[in-house]
Design an enzyme around this catalytic site. Structure first.
Site, PDB file in Angstrom:
ATOM      1  N   GLY A  15       0.820  -1.372  -0.147  1.00 25.38           N
ATOM      2  CA  GLY A  15      -0.103   0.038  -0.057  1.00 25.38           C
ATOM      3  C   GLY A  15       0.883   1.169   0.002  1.00 25.38           C
ATOM      4  N   GLY A 139       0.718  -8.641 -10.224  1.00 25.06           N
ATOM      5  CA  GLY A 139       1.486  -9.053 -10.927  1.00 25.06           C
ATOM      6  C   GLY A 139       2.856  -9.224 -10.249  1.00 25.06           C
ATOM      7  N   SER A 141       5.785  -8.176  -8.412  1.00 27.83           N
ATOM      8  CA  SER A 141       6.122  -7.040  -7.774  1.00 27.83           C
ATOM      9  C   SER A 141       6.607  -7.103  -6.344  1.00 27.83           C
ATOM     10  CB  SER A 141       4.813  -5.759  -7.742  1.00 27.83           C
ATOM     11  OG  SER A 141       3.624  -6.636  -7.582  1.00 27.83           O
ATOM     12  N   LYS A 194      -0.243 -18.226  -6.451  1.00 31.75           N
ATOM     13  CA  LYS A 194       1.223 -18.402  -6.458  1.00 31.75           C
ATOM     14  C   LYS A 194       2.006 -18.352  -5.052  1.00 31.75           C
ATOM     15  CE  LYS A 194       1.711 -14.028  -5.796  1.00 31.75           C
ATOM     16  NZ  LYS A 194       2.600 -13.090  -4.848  1.00 31.75           N
ATOM     17  N   THR A 251       7.753 -14.402  -6.957  1.00 32.64           N
ATOM     18  CA  THR A 251       7.586 -14.763  -5.660  1.00 32.64           C
ATOM     19  C   THR A 251       8.066 -16.055  -5.131  1.00 32.64           C
ATOM     20  OG1 THR A 251       5.330 -13.476  -5.850  1.00 32.64           O
ATOM     21  CG2 THR A 251       5.451 -14.973  -3.875  1.00 32.64           C
ATOM     22  N   SER A 257      10.144 -11.912  -0.878  1.00 29.63           N
ATOM     23  CA  SER A 257       8.770 -12.561  -0.845  1.00 29.63           C
ATOM     24  C   SER A 257       8.690 -13.186   0.679  1.00 29.63           C
ATOM     25  CB  SER A 257       8.761 -13.878  -1.924  1.00 29.63           C
ATOM     26  OG  SER A 257       7.683 -14.530  -1.704  1.00 29.63           O
ATOM     27  N   ARG A 258       7.879 -12.705   1.565  1.00 32.27           N
ATOM     28  CA  ARG A 258       7.559 -13.094   2.937  1.00 32.27           C
ATOM     29  C   ARG A 258       6.907 -14.958   2.651  1.00 32.27           C
ATOM     30  NH1 ARG A 258       2.670  -9.053   3.857  1.00 32.27           N
ATOM     31  NH2 ARG A 258       4.313  -7.592   2.521  1.00 32.27           N
ATOM     32  N   GLU A 284       0.091 -14.578   3.457  1.00 33.02           N
ATOM     33  CA  GLU A 284      -1.049 -14.976   2.815  1.00 33.02           C
ATOM     34  C   GLU A 284      -1.188 -16.492   2.293  1.00 33.02           C
ATOM     35  OE1 GLU A 284      -4.036 -13.335   2.539  1.00 33.02           O
ATOM     36  OE2 GLU A 284      -3.732 -11.346   2.611  1.00 33.02           O
TER      37      GLU A 284
END
Length: 338
Positions: A15, A139, A141, A194, A251, A257-258, A284
């Protein structure tokens, strides 16, 4: 495009990064969140150090805890809140908003229990007279790269092409470019699913496997993501684009990527509880694994990687045993769809 007023709901990493993109494009940006100390930090110091230690935001980006103030006379609203609270925030917007606005979301997941896509939730909770057709912004990012204005190409998807084109123009600039798409189901499921494969890719790294295994899980992961998406009504072509294979690559291969980091920690033997406590951000892929597993069972879609990750996360199956089971599954042709 003339100056627009945009409310960004959710002052997390993505955000915040998208707020900067919009501000760079000359729009009035209002970030809304419910943590007063975070909102005060953005307004006073123009930083959001929980996510970006060394980034100073433009002072024109104003943060709010009052939703009514944030939504006053806005042209567009961007939801970037965790999946599990999307419905709650949408309900709050529906009670507060007093005029029609373009509604977008840039979150990636499926609602727990209902397994619904986020655009469906927004359609259900925000009356038609207050919103456009929903636009999905998704996408390959990493917020950590977008915030320093690294080159980023993603997708704006809506059932209404004109609305997607508005969002394309709203965000696009010399470092951030959007492509339009009308396959909302494909773009949204690709973005959500993904994250599951990224957890698995991280776990393989944590276990010490190499590039061969990394390529295998990405390729076969994309195959099962596509199977589920097509069963839900998506076009298979979407999964070969930015929001499909593009997002899966970024990702499933990066320490940014978490979801990948969570999988890596699982592979190294850390407990899920410790991983979630240490991450400090929503993972997520964990909740989406359950939703996708249940959805696949319901629709009869073959998703062995998702099933294996589900068994590891929710039933404590040993990761090495789960990998052994996949490697000893019945033999398949590469393009089988069941």
């Amino acid at each position: 495009m003339e100056k627009q007023t945009v409310a960004v709901l959710g002052p997390g990493s993505w955000g915040t990064a998208l707020s900067q993109v919009l501000n760079d494009n000359g729009h009035e940006v209002r970030i809304w969140g419910n943590l007063p100390e975070q909102i005060n930090e953005i307004n006073t110091y123009h930083t959001n150090k929980h996510y970006f230690k060394d980034v100073v935001l433009d002072e024109n980006i104003i943060a709010y805890t009052d939703l009514a103030e944030a939504l006053k006379d806005v042209d567009a609203i961007l939801f970037v809140v965790p999946t599990k609270v999307t419905r709650l925030v949408a309900q709050q917007v529906a009670k507060t908003l007093d005029h029609k606005a373009i509604i977008m979301h840039a979150s990636k997941g499926l609602e727990p229990d209902s397994h619904k896509r986020l655009s469906t939730i927004l359609e259900e909770e925000i009356p038609e007279h207050l919103r456009s057709d929903i636009v999905v912004v998704s996408g390959p990012s990493h917020a950590e790269e977008t915030i320093v204005r690294d080159l980023t190409l993603i997708t704006a998807a809506s059932k209404d092409l004109q609305t997607a084109q508005y969002v394309q123009e709203l965000f696009s600039n010399h470092y951030f470019r959007l492509y339009t798409n009308t396959d909302v189901i494909g773009v949204e499921t690709a973005g959500a699913l993904k994250n599951i494969i990224a957890v698995g890719a991280g776990a393989l790294h944590g276990l010490g496997f190499g590039d061969n295994a990394k390529a295998a899980i990405i390729a076969r992961g994309l195959a099962e993501i596509t199977r589920l998406g097509v069963a839900l009504g998506a076009s298979p072509l979407t999964y070969s684009g930015l929001s499909g294979v593009g997002d899966l690559i970024v990702t499933g291969t990066s320490i940014h990527s978490r979801n990948w980091r969570a999988g890596d920690a699982l592979g190294r033997g850390e407990s899920l509880a410790d991983i979630e406590a240490n991450m400090g951000m929503v993972i997520e892929g964990i909740s989406t694994t359950r939703a996708a597993y249940e959805l696949a069972q319901e629709l009869g879609v073959y998703m062995p990687i998702t099933q294996a990750i589900y068994q590891v996360i929710y039933h404590g199956t040993n990761i090495k045993d789960a990998i052994y089971d996949i490697m000893n599954n019945e033999f398949k042709a590469e393009n089988e769809w069941s």
